[in-house]
Structure formats: structure tokens, C-alpha cells
Design an enzyme around this catalytic site. Sequence first.
Site, PDB file in Angstrom:
ATOM      1  N   CYS A 111      -6.171  -3.182 -12.315  1.00 42.03           N
ATOM      2  CA  CYS A 111      -6.323  -2.177 -10.978  1.00 42.03           C
ATOM      3  C   CYS A 111      -7.942  -2.098 -11.235  1.00 42.03           C
ATOM      4  O   CYS A 111      -8.522  -2.223 -10.179  1.00 42.03           O
ATOM      5  CB  CYS A 111      -5.644  -0.897 -11.061  1.00 42.03           C
ATOM      6  N   ASP A 209      -4.665  -2.460  16.637  1.00 39.27           N
ATOM      7  CA  ASP A 209      -3.471  -1.942  17.440  1.00 39.27           C
ATOM      8  C   ASP A 209      -2.614  -1.215  16.516  1.00 39.27           C
ATOM      9  O   ASP A 209      -1.452  -0.785  16.837  1.00 39.27           O
ATOM     10  CB  ASP A 209      -2.601  -2.991  18.049  1.00 39.27           C
TER      11      ASP A 209
HETATM   12  C1  BEZ Z   1      -2.815  -2.870 -14.797  1.00 42.69           C
HETATM   13  O1  BEZ Z   1      -3.402  -2.533 -13.633  1.00 42.69           O
HETATM   14  O2  BEZ Z   1      -3.242  -3.700 -15.572  1.00 42.69           O
HETATM   15  C2  BEZ Z   1      -1.116  -2.714 -15.022  1.00 42.69           C
HETATM   16  C3  BEZ Z   1      -0.926  -1.517 -14.592  1.00 42.69           C
HETATM   17  C4  BEZ Z   1       0.504  -1.241 -14.770  1.00 42.69           C
HETATM   18  C5  BEZ Z   1       1.245  -1.984 -15.476  1.00 42.69           C
HETATM   19  C6  BEZ Z   1       0.885  -3.190 -15.863  1.00 42.69           C
HETATM   20  C7  BEZ Z   1      -0.582  -3.462 -15.726  1.00 42.69           C
END
Ligand code: BEZ
Length: 583
Positions: A111, A209
Site C-alpha cells: 500500500c 456521469d
Molecule cells: C501490503 O500492503 O503489503 C499487504 C497488506 C495486507 C496483506 C498483505 C500485504
Amino acid sequence: MGCCGGKKAPKKPPQQLHDEALAPDPDPGSKEPDPSTPHLFEEPDTTEIVPPVPPVQVNPPDFRIGLGALFPDFECRTTDGTFSFHSFLERQSHYGWTMLFSHPKDFTPVCTTELAMCTSLAEEFQRRSVQLIGLSCDSVDQHKGWTKDVLATKNVDPETTDEEELGFPLIADETREIASMLGMLDPLEICNVDRIAMPARALFLIGPDKRNRLTILYPATTGRNFSEVLRVIDSLHITHCGPEVGTPADWHFGEDVMPATNVAEDAFVDKAKEKPVPSGRRYMRHIPQPIMDSVQKIRPHAEVQPGDSDFRIKLGAKFPDFDWSATKQGINRFHHLLDRLKGDLTVMICWPRNFDPVATTELMGCLKFLPDLRQRRVSMIGMSCDGVESLGQWVKDAVSLSGSDEDSGFTMIADRNLNIAATLGLLPSDTAGHETCPARGLFVIGKDKTLRLSMQYPMTTGLNFAEILRVLDSLILTKDFKLATPANWQQRQRLLLDPKVSKTDASKFDNLAIQSLPSGKEYLRWVDCPKVKWFEEEVSPASPLDVEEWEPLSPPGKGQQEIRGKEPVEDKDAWCLSCGCGP
Ligand code: BEZ
């Protein structure tokens, strides 16, 4: 709306436990693995007997995010204040697009690379009139702390710069209400601390839209490829705002596009390049990409009614079973077909109809990449929402265009009555302003018949086969090595350790490097890509298993042969249940 019926607080509130698990080492100087330290999602050792945790319950989403569906409105608490989602969609002027993308959790590796990538690409998104909004199931305060880590990975020094913002809001969906409603939760990805399903990497591109135009669902361990998202946005600008054209498989900005089949031949007298095909039909036409103004108005799209289906496209869902063909030997069930395939994973691609120009380029892509799929032990199934009679002819066109002298080599299903498409939730669809057609869908199905990954692209945007191979490699690396792939990862590049890998196990990977972050948490753990056979070897069409050995569909009844796109069948007793052409 709750989604975590199985949740049981062990000893302390779950978030507190999670924070403890993520807390920095008391001795940050030491990088020696400490076997007693829990890995990121592991519950800390406790002498108290914890009652067994019931299986995770995930409510089915109320909203089915089919392409063309009006996006629901909901209240968002974000790092930029509280507002309604629709008011956010309206923030941009009438031509604005929005990308909503979810994250499993704050302070997690993949992330973090994704958010950093999105801030780096801010100008690219802006140039395309796309505003971003992220979602993660943690608090606004946690989002703000995590933002510092994200900016640090971009080498932004918090001491010497005022940059404290990502440049787009992050929704704090602590109760998981929004993630649950939008079908983002992945029951296969459970947080070890609070035992509840985390959101997958869901991504939606929402048009001016307020209708959904692209849905991708990747698991937590597969970072998204934002270059691919920008490619789809370019395609959407051209195909939804200009003349009726589609962008072929693997298309990139500036390359030729394909007029829709209903566009009259004389509209492109001087410019259309046409490829002859054995069927004699004139649908493989290419024209130069239209020049687009920077500000585009989207063409009005017809209202479509949602198809009725119990199957919600969400990761971890058992793939539905259905009749897919019938022969003299009996009716074939889809799960039986899956059982007979030898791959560890199966890719199923659903096309809106036979002889569609964009779909044809994808079918050609499937033929070209079949050896790459086999090398990865991935099986392939195709499905076209059209009649079985013309399916064989269409396959022959694609085989001829791809320069191959082989048959398709994989099972093709005909679904003329759209029964299977409805079951798979591919209706409602993007109507492209003229005709209702199912969306093009790609599903990756595991050996246990659960959905592992899905892409729903608009009918006018061809898939990108490099992206398909990239995500398959990511799924395989996760399964075999517990590795996760960062945003925009490409084969052979360094990878991230899944947060579930303990410190002790982490030390066994090659060239482990832990990136230091303002939060002091050690979750960005980089390692070398393992030596995977197919990264090193040239793919040869026959390796490692030949077609017959790979997918023996026996006994090959004539009806089945027809469905597989071979010679048209004379036997009038052979029929296909999917399209309703009976004996
Ligand atoms: C990640 O963002 O690396 C991750 C998050 C939850 C589970 C596995 C990977």
C-alpha cells in the site's frame, strides 16, 4: 453496516494489539532478527487462553459494481474532512473522472508503494482530468501518520519541506462499512490481529456521469500497475468521448484504434486499414487514433438494468457452477471442466460477442501468450456471449490473423443467451451508447475454485497481456514464496515481504533490506526476486507440456469439438446448452 461477525477481541482492543505488533524495536539500531517478536499481523504471545475465533463472515455487498452502474453515495470521513462521495465526484467540473482505490491497511508495504506512486503520478492524473481518492480501514489520525512514511519513501524530508499531504484524500473506513458495501473485503486475506477480512485492492474509475467504467480487484499482495490504469484512462477518453472506436489489446496512446462494427465503412474511406480474415467479414479495421481535445464531454450512455445474479464479484467467492455445454455424453458442468484442467490457476476471459474487433485482438493475444501461461501452470478458458455456430469461424479468423496454424488450444464456451454472463455478474454492462453487451471480464480462479483476481474492462478497451502475465507472476510468487509485489512491479525486480512473514523467516530471503521510515515501523522489507524458471528461459511453444497432455478433454464429443472452435459439426444431435441450439 457490520462485516465482522466473527470478530472477538482477545485481550485488548484489536487496534491496540495491531499497533503493538507494529511498534518499533526498543533497540532500533539492531537489525538482528528477534524470533520472539511477533510478525506484523501475528497476535502477541499471551498466556491467557483465547477462545477459538469463529470463521470470518463477510456480508454480500448491497451494491453490485457492474460496469455502467451508477456509483452509490455514502458519507466519507477523510484526511481532507467529511463529505458525501457524490459531492466529491462533483468537485471537478463536468468532465472530471475519479479513481477510487482501496488499501488493506495503513502501515503495510505494498500500500505504501502504491500511495507513493500515485503522488508521483499526480500530474499524469491531473492532465487526464482524473481526481484520486483512496480508502483504508483505519482512522484519520493513522492515515496522517502513515502519510509521513509514504512521503519519506519518495525521499521527501519532513524536516525540510512543508509537504505533508498526499495530494488526494484518504477515506477512514474504520467500521469497514464502505468496503463491505462495495464488495471490497477479501475473506482470503485475514488480519491475524483482529481476525477480520481486509479489503482487497479494489479500483474503480468513475466517469463524469457517476457511472463505473472500470473495476479491478487485486489481492493484497499484488500491487497495482498505475501505468496500466493511465493506459485505460487514455482509452476511456478516446472511446467514451470521441467517435465510436475501441482500443485493441495491448494498445498504447498514439497507436491505431478500431472502429466499432456498426460504424459505416464509408466513414473511413481513405484511412481504414483492413485485415482480411477467413470468415470474409470486414470487421478488423484500423484507423489512426483521433486527436482529442484536452476537455472532453462523455457521450450519453443508455440506462441499463442490473442483471440478476447471486454471484458478487469479490475475491474469495466460490466461482459459480453452471452448465456450459452438452454433448451426447451428457451435460458439462463448469466445475467439472475446472477439475480437468491441470493448471494451478485458471484464467477465464469473457468476451461480449464473436467478431468484435477488440475482442478479436484479445483472442489473438490469448493464442500468442498460451505458451507463457502453460509455463506458469496456468490454464485458459474463453467465453463469448454469442452463438456457437459462428464461434468456430471467429476462432479461425483469430488463428489466421495471429499467424498460427493451430487450433485455439483451450476451451471456448458459447453463451448466446447471456445466462452465464448474468451468473457471473457481467450484466449490467457498458452499453457504449448503442447496444447492450456484457462487459469484458477476466477472472483468475484458484484450484479451490475461488476467485483470486478480476478485471472488468469496458467493451471498448482491450486488455493488456503484459499486465495479465505480471499479475499471474505476482499470484505465483505470493503462493510459492510469501512475497508481495509493489506498485508497478515488473518481473525480476525486487519484491516486498508479506507482512505475515515473521522476522525469523524474513532473514532467510536474499538481500533483505529494511527501509527506515518516520514511524519507526519495519514493514518495508525488500528482497531479491527469486530465480523463477520462466524469467530466465525463452518460452517455446511446446514447453513444458504439450497441448494434449495439458488439457485432456476426454471423451471429445462432437458437440464439445464444436464449442472448442474446430470444424463445424454435421451431427445434428450435438448441441450446446449454453446457446440453446438443441437437437
Ligand atoms: C501490503 O500492503 O503489503 C499487504 C497488506 C495486507 C496483506 C498483505 C500485504
